[in-house]
Design an enzyme around this catalytic site. Structure first.
Site, PDB file in Angstrom:
ATOM      1  N   ALA A 140     -64.402  42.885  46.967  1.00  0.00           N
ATOM      2  CA  ALA A 140     -64.261  41.794  46.923  1.00  0.00           C
ATOM      3  C   ALA A 140     -63.054  41.804  47.720  1.00  0.00           C
ATOM      4  CB  ALA A 140     -63.616  42.126  45.429  1.00  0.00           C
ATOM      5  N   ASP A 141     -62.228  40.995  47.927  1.00  0.00           N
ATOM      6  CA  ASP A 141     -61.434  40.538  49.022  1.00  0.00           C
ATOM      7  C   ASP A 141     -60.283  39.190  47.959  1.00  0.00           C
ATOM      8  OD1 ASP A 141     -59.724  41.380  50.879  1.00  0.00           O
ATOM      9  OD2 ASP A 141     -60.242  39.881  52.531  1.00  0.00           O
ATOM     10  N   THR A 142     -59.121  39.820  48.513  1.00  0.00           N
ATOM     11  CA  THR A 142     -58.327  38.465  47.830  1.00  0.00           C
ATOM     12  C   THR A 142     -56.942  38.677  48.867  1.00  0.00           C
ATOM     13  OG1 THR A 142     -57.657  39.283  45.862  1.00  0.00           O
ATOM     14  CG2 THR A 142     -56.324  38.282  46.159  1.00  0.00           C
ATOM     15  N   VAL A 160     -61.981  36.468  46.548  1.00  0.00           N
ATOM     16  CA  VAL A 160     -64.348  36.026  47.091  1.00  0.00           C
ATOM     17  C   VAL A 160     -64.840  37.569  46.693  1.00  0.00           C
ATOM     18  CG1 VAL A 160     -65.942  35.254  48.007  1.00  0.00           C
ATOM     19  CG2 VAL A 160     -63.592  34.340  48.702  1.00  0.00           C
TER      20      VAL A 160
END
Length: 188
Positions: free
Chosen positions: A68-70, A105
């Protein structure tokens, strides 16, 4: 078995809320936006790289690796984690009184395939005074946080309006995570 390719304690706490057993796999992935890269594409690329790196390191049949990355995005500028107090103050000054996007995402990678979910939230900050910004940065909370704030902490008091996913702004949108994991027949 489910693995989380993340060093974020917030992501671990959020994933625990789904009630699924998981282990953490430590990966190092460069988080550098390429020239001209769309913010959403950048966030997706980093999340995918984390999941793929975790899957490669493990090399275990049946492993499902969640990456995940934000990131915080304002006017096509991606606000990562602040380098220092001055950087955090500059980010918060730019966010003050404005609405920005928080793009999260998720990618899940296994021998069965790769699947993605995206969550975009809109966050509006109230008008922040220099004193408010200075006091918030002095707490140390902005460090290690995209956009220099934590919605789940004192940073929540800076937010006038949220449209979207609270957990997504924290770094792991639970609805989208559960939907993604159900593709692998996990009871999320």
């Amino acid at each position: 078995m489910l693995y989380l390719a993340s060093q974020s304690p917030r992501r671990r706490q959020l994933l625990e809320q789904l009630g699924l057993p998981f282990l953490v796999v430590d990966v190092e992935v460069p988080e550098q936006r390429e020239a001209g890269e769309d913010p959403r594409d950048y966030v997706s690329r980093v999340a995918n790289a984390k999941a793929r790196a975790g899957h490669k390191v493990l090399n275990i049949d049946g492993a499902i690796v969640l990456g995940a990355d934000t990131e915080v995005v304002l006017d096509d500028a991606v606000f990562g984690k602040p380098a220092d107090a001055d950087d955090a103050k500059a980010m918060l000054r730019r966010l003050s009184g404005r609405t920005h996007q928080v793009i999260s995402v998720l990618w899940a990678v296994s021998g069965q395939g790769e699947y993605c979910e995206t969550c975009v939230s809109r966050v509006r900050f109230g008008d922040l005074s220099v004193a408010q910004i200075d006091a918030y940065v002095a707490t140390g909370e902005p460090f290690g946080k995209a956009g220099a704030y934590a919605i789940q902490g004192r940073g929540g008091s800076l937010i006038e309006h949220l449209e979207g996913s609270y957990s997504g702004v924290m770094g792991l949108p639970l609805f989208e995570t559960a939907r993604l994991l159900r593709r692998f027949a996990l009871p999320a």
